[in-house]
Write a protein that holds these residues in place. Structure first.
Motif, mmCIF file in Angstrom:
data_model
loop_
_atom_site.group_PDB
_atom_site.id
_atom_site.type_symbol
_atom_site.label_atom_id
_atom_site.label_comp_id
_atom_site.label_asym_id
_atom_site.label_seq_id
_atom_site.Cartn_x
_atom_site.Cartn_y
_atom_site.Cartn_z
ATOM 1 N N ARG A 248 53.399 20.533 54.581
ATOM 2 C CA ARG A 248 53.759 21.733 53.827
ATOM 3 C C ARG A 248 54.728 22.568 54.662
ATOM 4 N NH1 ARG A 248 50.552 22.704 49.360
ATOM 5 N NH2 ARG A 248 48.789 21.258 49.134
ATOM 6 N N SER A 249 55.479 23.418 53.989
ATOM 7 C CA SER A 249 56.553 24.158 54.644
ATOM 8 C C SER A 249 56.045 25.046 55.773
ATOM 9 C CB SER A 249 57.316 25.003 53.618
ATOM 10 O OG SER A 249 56.443 25.908 52.960
ATOM 11 N N GLU A 250 54.865 25.616 55.614
ATOM 12 C CA GLU A 250 54.330 26.493 56.652
ATOM 13 C C GLU A 250 53.925 25.728 57.904
ATOM 14 O OE1 GLU A 250 50.929 25.763 53.654
ATOM 15 O OE2 GLU A 250 53.110 26.115 53.617
ATOM 16 N N ARG A 251 53.931 24.408 57.830
ATOM 17 C CA ARG A 251 53.553 23.592 58.990
ATOM 18 C C ARG A 251 54.781 22.946 59.638
ATOM 19 N NH1 ARG A 251 47.970 20.392 57.257
ATOM 20 N NH2 ARG A 251 46.684 22.270 56.949
ATOM 21 N N SER A 252 55.886 23.425 59.322
ATOM 22 C CA SER A 252 57.104 22.909 59.929
ATOM 23 C C SER A 252 57.472 23.758 61.144
ATOM 24 C CB SER A 252 58.253 22.925 58.905
ATOM 25 O OG SER A 252 59.410 22.376 59.455
ATOM 26 N N TYR A 310 52.955 28.463 69.140
ATOM 27 C CA TYR A 310 52.762 27.501 68.049
ATOM 28 C C TYR A 310 51.306 27.034 67.947
ATOM 29 C CZ TYR A 310 57.863 27.273 68.223
ATOM 30 O OH TYR A 310 59.207 27.612 68.221
ATOM 31 N N TYR A 345 51.828 18.206 60.688
ATOM 32 C CA TYR A 345 52.855 19.137 61.140
ATOM 33 C C TYR A 345 54.134 18.375 61.434
ATOM 34 C CZ TYR A 345 49.494 22.928 61.672
ATOM 35 O OH TYR A 345 48.558 23.922 61.430
ATOM 36 N N ASP A 351 66.037 24.560 62.667
ATOM 37 C CA ASP A 351 66.196 24.468 61.229
ATOM 38 C C ASP A 351 67.685 24.313 60.899
ATOM 39 O OD1 ASP A 351 66.061 24.549 58.517
ATOM 40 O OD2 ASP A 351 65.137 26.555 58.379
ATOM 41 N N TYR A 359 60.072 20.038 48.091
ATOM 42 C CA TYR A 359 59.770 21.248 48.878
ATOM 43 C C TYR A 359 59.052 22.286 47.990
ATOM 44 C CZ TYR A 359 60.571 25.115 52.162
ATOM 45 O OH TYR A 359 60.406 26.165 53.038
ATOM 46 N N PRO A 360 57.955 22.837 48.479
ATOM 47 C CA PRO A 360 57.502 22.986 49.874
ATOM 48 C C PRO A 360 56.527 21.914 50.351
ATOM 49 C CG PRO A 360 56.218 24.417 48.475
ATOM 50 C CD PRO A 360 57.174 23.713 47.573
#
Length: 665
Positions: A248-252, A310, A345, A351, A359-360
């Motif tokens: 998921r995007s928050e885990r990038s 992180y 992750y 980026d 996405y996401p």
């Protein structure tokens, strides 16, 4: 029966030379998770899992596409064959790896890689392998011994991103059934569902559509096998190179921030998320590490950054610190530093604005190979595999190398350079040949020699019985026809005594006029005896006496040669409880069955003409049987009898002989 016995003796010797009639096909569905299979979504694969073999397989680390495909076909961990990631650099040449580069420099770093499709062709010249889009098959390889000779897979179709999967099956069947060079081994690669899962995530509808498409392709392949009459000859393995995890995007994570937090920190990254190899360039200015320990300084700075900013979701190791269970070190292509993120992750340097189509949510792989999300697919079905079998022992994909050698009847000792272990997987086979075990080969030889020895003894005994029976059947005739002395008569009598004891009711012996013995007369039967006429008459009277079964040996065998035709068995069968006279027909004596009666002594004497014939016959017999050197010849006989009588007797004898020969025939 002798020919198959001979072949059995030579089976173990010729086993490595004969062309294997089984075929092996390996399908790889990139990123296919085992939990994709359900009865509704994938009925064909579900049927294979239910009725064939399924197992818990583990990918090599890192769980990326190109390294694992090379490990499957070589049986080597990634540092051994040299493909350590999808993207990497060779530090000696400073050149990056490309999957489209066919140089063996990349695919066979240490000159020890012998892919199974190459081993198959090296083992026998009449074996041909197929590669349809399989990574690494574009290169050439040695046999592991002769580095000056390299060979490519015989049938090859390069990767095409938009290829029709059903077309791949048609090409596969064409090469498997080629009338001149039919292939016995094939490796087929499908880029789905991995390609779609990277964009939409492993549990998206788009991925399930690709999974259903894969199942239809499998069903189409099975139909083609039946149509080509190859289903009963083809072992098929369905596998994937790795699993797939949802991101998921928050885990990038983007770790370029660490450069700001640690001024002076510099390094170069090679690879792809979630695993990277790094070359340290400079340590942070505030680092206490000496310049000689640059790699450790960079490692410590990155690990500190991970924990502070992180939540420790990625880790950095020196190459020598990588856990042994990963079998991922001792190769310069891994580089001094190794970075990996936790499952679920993504970790990238910065980026660059790229976003997957879903996405996401998207998917990725490369994590610890022991994670359930990284577990690849393994199913198998065919004549060599068990049915409805779930393999209880987890195994690695490198263990497939000795398994496939076994399926191809190739001894492991011919291609021993492998990290795989056959004992981890052999239980899934109906039967297995430990082709690398000399003791097994020796046991096989001993077994076939024992079987062959038994067959030879059996055949010898059978032939002996047949020959003995033939000798027994013809002994009487051979004895009669021989020109031996009077001892032949004694042997004949003893033999008939033996027969009379056990075979009186089964054996039938018939004497013909032309089968007279040559030595039936003893010294008392010399023709010089003046009472020859009376002696013949007395013999006839003696022979007409009734005999029963127990008197068979009392027969006067001097009747042989006088032209009597005696059917002993027939007389024994006709014998009544009161006894019955034997009826004899003499071609020269005028004695018929009408002259016999219950009174044995009531027999008419022969006529004068018959007496004359008997006298002539006695002269001929005496002349033929006499062993003395003073035998009478035909001239001397003609002196005693006139020529006309002699010629008439010879003519009459020939007629009788010819008639008897017809009876015999």
């Amino acid at each position: 029966m002798i020919i198959p016995t001979y072949e059995m003796i030579n089976i173990s010797k010729k086993h490595h030379q004969r062309h294997n009639h089984f075929k092996l096909v390996v399908f790889s569905f990139d990123g296919f998770r085992p939990d994709y299979i359900t009865v509704e979504r994938t009925p064909n694969l579900y049927d294979i899992a239910k009725n064939g073999v399924q197992g818990i397989m583990r990918s090599t680390f890192v769980t990326k596409t190109f390294p694992n495909h090379q490990s499957i076909v070589t049986g080597l961990y990634e540092p051994y064959h040299g493909i350590v990631n999808n993207k990497f650099i060779d530090p000696l040449t400073k050149q990056p790896f490309s999957v489209n580069n066919d140089s063996w420099f990349w695919w066979d770093q240490h000159n020890i890689s012998v892919p199974i499709y190459i081993a198959n062709q090296y083992y026998e010249s009449n074996r041909y392998s197929i590669s349809l889009q399989w990574p690494g098959s574009i290169s050439n390889y040695t046999d592991g011994y002769h580095l000056d000779h390299r060979e490519r897979v015989h049938y090859l179709e390069n990767y095409q991103s938009n290829v029709d999967f059903f077309h791949l099956i048609d090409v596969l069947m064409k090469w498997l059934t080629d009338p001149i060079k039919p292939a016995n081994l094939a490796f087929v690669y499908f880029q789905q569902p991995d390609e779609t899962a990277h964009q939409y995530g492993p549990f998206s509808d788009e991925v399930y559509e690709q999974v259903q498409l894969i199942d239809k392709v499998v069903g189409y392949f099975q139909q083609q096998l039946l149509k080509m009459n190859l289903a009963h000859l083809t072992n098929v393995i369905y596998l994937s190179d790795h699993g797939m995890s949802e991101i998921r995007s928050e885990r990038s994570l983007y770790i370029d921030k660490c450069d700001k937090y640690y001024p002076g920190l510099k390094y170069e990254l090679y690879g792809s998320s979630p695993t990277w190899s790094a070359i340290p360039i400079s340590a942070p200015k505030l680092s206490s590490q000496k310049s000689s320990e640059l790699a450790k300084s960079v490692r410590d700075a990155l690990n500190d950054c991970s924990h502070k900013y992180y939540n420790g979701k990625f880790s950095v190791y020196l190459q020598e610190e990588i856990a042994d269970e990963f079998h991922y070190k001792n190769n310069i292509r891994i580089l001094p530093l190794f970075i990996i993120s936790e499952e679920g992750y993504d970790v990238n340097y910065k980026d660059v604005g790229y976003r997957p189509k879903g996405y996401p949510i998207w998917g990725n792989h490369g994590y610890n190979s022991s994670l359930p999300s990284m577990q690849p697919l393994f199913l198998a079905k065919g004549p060599r595999f068990k049915t409805s079998y779930s393999h209880p022992i987890p195994f690695e994909n490198i263990d497939l190398y000795p398994l496939m050698l076994n399926l191809l009847d190739i001894p492991l000792k011919h291609f021993p350079t492998t990290n795989g272990t056959f004992e981890h997987v052999h239980q899934m086979l109906i039967y297995q040949l430990y082709l690398n075990d000399d003791k097994f080969t020796m046991s096989l030889n001993v077994f076939f020699y024992l079987i062959s020895g038994f067959m030879i003894i059996f055949l010898a005994g059978f032939c002996f019985v047949c020959i003995s029976g033939r000798i027994e059947k013809n002994y009487l005739r051979n004895s009669i026809d021989s020109s031996s002395s009077s001892s032949t008569s004694k042997r004949l009598i003893n033999y008939l005594k033996k027969i009379s004891n056990g075979q009186q009711n089964e054996q039938r012996y018939r004497m013909f006029a032309n089968e007279r013995p040559t030595s039936h007369l003893d010294s008392s039967d010399d023709d010089d005896d003046n009472n020859g006429e009376d002696e013949l008459f007395n013999r006839n009277r003696h022979q007409q006496k009734a005999i029963n079964k127990n008197q068979l040996t009392d027969i006067d065998w001097d009747i042989l040669g006088t032209g009597l035709d005696i059917d002993l068995v027939g007389q024994l069968k006709n014998e009544t409880s009161n006894g019955q006279n034997i009826v004899k027909r003499n071609e020269y004596l005028d004695i018929s069955s009408d002259n016999t009666s219950d009174n044995n002594d009531n027999v008419d004497r022969p006529s004068s003409k018959s007496k004359r014939k008997n006298e002539i016959i006695s002269l001929l017999i005496t002349d033929d049987d006499d062993d003395d050197c003073n035998n009478m010849n035909d001239k001397e006989i003609k002196i005693k009898i006139n020529n006309e009588e002699f010629e008439n007797l010879i003519s009459e004898t020939n007629v009788i002989t010819n008639n008897n020969n017809k009876v015999i025939e």
